[in-house]
Design a protein around this motif. Sequence first.
Motif, PDB file in Angstrom:
ATOM      1  N   GLY A  54       4.373 -49.515   0.012  1.00 49.91           N
ATOM      2  CA  GLY A  54       4.540 -48.718   0.808  1.00 49.91           C
ATOM      3  C   GLY A  54       4.083 -47.323   0.027  1.00 49.91           C
ATOM      4  O   GLY A  54       4.369 -47.242  -1.021  1.00 49.91           O
ATOM      5  N   LEU A  55       3.683 -46.360   0.811  1.00 48.57           N
ATOM      6  CA  LEU A  55       3.661 -44.902   0.474  1.00 48.57           C
ATOM      7  C   LEU A  55       4.295 -43.844   1.269  1.00 48.57           C
ATOM      8  O   LEU A  55       4.515 -44.309   2.302  1.00 48.57           O
ATOM      9  CB  LEU A  55       1.967 -44.662   0.521  1.00 48.57           C
ATOM     10  N   GLY A  56       4.524 -42.872   0.740  1.00 48.40           N
ATOM     11  CA  GLY A  56       5.132 -41.730   1.265  1.00 48.40           C
ATOM     12  C   GLY A  56       6.752 -42.067   1.961  1.00 48.40           C
ATOM     13  O   GLY A  56       7.392 -42.853   1.022  1.00 48.40           O
ATOM     14  N   SER A  58       7.272 -44.427   3.865  1.00 48.46           N
ATOM     15  CA  SER A  58       7.095 -45.990   3.754  1.00 48.46           C
ATOM     16  C   SER A  58       7.743 -46.644   2.421  1.00 48.46           C
ATOM     17  O   SER A  58       8.487 -47.685   2.463  1.00 48.46           O
ATOM     18  CB  SER A  58       5.883 -46.506   4.281  1.00 48.46           C
ATOM     19  N   LEU A  59       7.502 -45.894   1.344  1.00 49.87           N
ATOM     20  CA  LEU A  59       7.871 -46.120   0.158  1.00 49.87           C
ATOM     21  C   LEU A  59       9.607 -46.221  -0.111  1.00 49.87           C
ATOM     22  O   LEU A  59      10.104 -46.925  -0.555  1.00 49.87           O
ATOM     23  CB  LEU A  59       7.101 -45.348  -0.931  1.00 49.87           C
ATOM     24  N   VAL A  60       9.863 -44.990   0.681  1.00 50.24           N
ATOM     25  CA  VAL A  60      11.427 -44.925   0.671  1.00 50.24           C
ATOM     26  C   VAL A  60      12.106 -45.993   1.299  1.00 50.24           C
ATOM     27  O   VAL A  60      13.263 -46.476   0.936  1.00 50.24           O
ATOM     28  CB  VAL A  60      11.888 -43.516   1.511  1.00 50.24           C
ATOM     29  N   VAL A  61      11.312 -46.823   2.316  1.00 51.57           N
ATOM     30  CA  VAL A  61      11.837 -47.822   2.998  1.00 51.57           C
ATOM     31  C   VAL A  61      11.774 -49.011   2.422  1.00 51.57           C
ATOM     32  O   VAL A  61      12.664 -49.875   2.133  1.00 51.57           O
ATOM     33  CB  VAL A  61      11.371 -47.863   4.540  1.00 51.57           C
ATOM     34  N   ALA A  62      10.945 -49.117   1.373  1.00 50.15           N
ATOM     35  CA  ALA A  62      10.493 -50.256   0.570  1.00 50.15           C
ATOM     36  C   ALA A  62      11.582 -50.296  -0.603  1.00 50.15           C
ATOM     37  O   ALA A  62      11.921 -51.289  -0.971  1.00 50.15           O
ATOM     38  CB  ALA A  62       9.066 -50.174  -0.166  1.00 50.15           C
ATOM     39  N   PHE A  77       9.790 -57.098  -6.607  1.00 54.13           N
ATOM     40  CA  PHE A  77       8.866 -56.120  -7.190  1.00 54.13           C
ATOM     41  C   PHE A  77       8.384 -55.187  -6.525  1.00 54.13           C
ATOM     42  O   PHE A  77       8.117 -55.226  -5.113  1.00 54.13           O
ATOM     43  CB  PHE A  77       7.706 -57.003  -7.867  1.00 54.13           C
ATOM     44  N   MET A  78       8.661 -53.639  -7.102  1.00 58.69           N
ATOM     45  CA  MET A  78       7.801 -52.865  -6.190  1.00 58.69           C
ATOM     46  C   MET A  78       7.659 -51.759  -7.199  1.00 58.69           C
ATOM     47  O   MET A  78       8.159 -51.082  -8.063  1.00 58.69           O
ATOM     48  CB  MET A  78       9.346 -52.178  -5.235  1.00 58.69           C
ATOM     49  N   GLY A  79       6.362 -51.387  -7.055  1.00 59.35           N
ATOM     50  CA  GLY A  79       5.624 -50.347  -7.771  1.00 59.35           C
ATOM     51  C   GLY A  79       6.066 -48.907  -7.553  1.00 59.35           C
ATOM     52  O   GLY A  79       6.142 -48.736  -6.222  1.00 59.35           O
ATOM     53  N   PRO A  80       6.351 -48.105  -8.363  1.00 60.65           N
ATOM     54  CA  PRO A  80       6.928 -46.875  -7.985  1.00 60.65           C
ATOM     55  C   PRO A  80       5.662 -45.876  -7.571  1.00 60.65           C
ATOM     56  O   PRO A  80       5.944 -44.857  -6.941  1.00 60.65           O
ATOM     57  CB  PRO A  80       7.503 -46.303  -9.255  1.00 60.65           C
ATOM     58  N   ASP A  81       4.543 -45.957  -7.912  1.00 63.86           N
ATOM     59  CA  ASP A  81       3.323 -45.361  -7.394  1.00 63.86           C
ATOM     60  C   ASP A  81       2.162 -46.266  -6.944  1.00 63.86           C
ATOM     61  O   ASP A  81       2.278 -47.373  -7.007  1.00 63.86           O
ATOM     62  CB  ASP A  81       2.787 -44.389  -8.608  1.00 63.86           C
ATOM     63  N   LEU A  82       1.221 -45.574  -6.553  1.00 67.97           N
ATOM     64  CA  LEU A  82      -0.182 -46.465  -5.920  1.00 67.97           C
ATOM     65  C   LEU A  82      -0.644 -47.350  -7.119  1.00 67.97           C
ATOM     66  O   LEU A  82      -1.140 -48.412  -6.431  1.00 67.97           O
ATOM     67  CB  LEU A  82      -1.019 -45.427  -5.481  1.00 67.97           C
ATOM     68  N   GLN A  85       1.417 -50.472  -7.552  1.00 75.89           N
ATOM     69  CA  GLN A  85       1.287 -51.367  -6.445  1.00 75.89           C
ATOM     70  C   GLN A  85      -0.102 -51.985  -6.287  1.00 75.89           C
ATOM     71  O   GLN A  85      -0.221 -53.128  -5.924  1.00 75.89           O
ATOM     72  CB  GLN A  85       1.469 -50.736  -5.234  1.00 75.89           C
ATOM     73  N   TYR A  86      -1.187 -51.386  -6.778  1.00 76.87           N
ATOM     74  CA  TYR A  86      -2.475 -52.016  -6.653  1.00 76.87           C
ATOM     75  C   TYR A  86      -2.166 -53.061  -7.732  1.00 76.87           C
ATOM     76  O   TYR A  86      -2.829 -54.396  -7.478  1.00 76.87           O
ATOM     77  CB  TYR A  86      -3.807 -51.234  -7.281  1.00 76.87           C
ATOM     78  N   LEU A  87      -2.001 -52.889  -9.013  1.00 79.92           N
ATOM     79  CA  LEU A  87      -1.662 -53.966 -10.035  1.00 79.92           C
ATOM     80  C   LEU A  87      -0.665 -55.140  -9.533  1.00 79.92           C
ATOM     81  O   LEU A  87      -1.093 -56.331  -9.938  1.00 79.92           O
ATOM     82  CB  LEU A  87      -1.260 -53.340 -11.414  1.00 79.92           C
ATOM     83  N   GLN A  88       0.398 -54.627  -8.790  1.00 76.30           N
ATOM     84  CA  GLN A  88       1.290 -55.787  -8.316  1.00 76.30           C
ATOM     85  C   GLN A  88       0.618 -56.631  -7.283  1.00 76.30           C
ATOM     86  O   GLN A  88       0.912 -58.091  -7.385  1.00 76.30           O
ATOM     87  CB  GLN A  88       2.290 -54.883  -7.796  1.00 76.30           C
TER      88      GLN A  88
END
Length: 195
Positions: A54-56, A58-62, A77-82, A85-88
């Motif tokens: 998620g971004l913005g 939606s990231l807070v909800v993630a 797992f949750m990437g803290p930035d974009l 998240q791409y790598l994930q």
Amino acid sequence: MEEIRQEDSLEEIVNKVTVKNIMSLENTQKLVDLDVLKRSVDLLVEAQSIHLFGLGASLVVAQDAYLKFLRIYKPCFMGPDLHAQYLQAMNARKGSVAIILSYSGRTQEMIRCAEELSKNGVPIILISKFGNSPLAKMADCNLCVAATEYIVRSGAMSSRISQLNMIDILYTAYINRDFENNMIRLQRTHIKKQE
């Protein structure tokens, strides 16, 4: 419901924001497809791990979902930035499941993550507004929230509340599948506060 206006009093702001959030929750409740919810829980139960995107807002909800599932020992797992998240998404493999949060269902960065997840055979649970969208077409399960906000908006408010509510529903339904063991896990991971 009326939109917020510059001349609104504090009382009017309190009432308008609260009414809009309540309306969003009630409309989201009506959209819950129990078959899709059951399939989503099945995917979570079968998965060895959960990947959250998620971004913005939606990231807070993630992040909220991430903390919830950690409480009951579900690897996530949750990437803290974009970029993370791409790598994930590129590294996710069969045996895991992805939860993508995107109110519009049109966020290009989340579409790119979904494309990578699909290449890797990872099922996708999408939480987005009701309606057709590129992400809805790519998802295995679409848990819809009410479309009560404009796409161009001052900030995610009622959409964030609806997404949080959907995460709460999904998480509680997951806990219910193995209720006794999950209650033990929740008790064990409770962080005590000073009195």
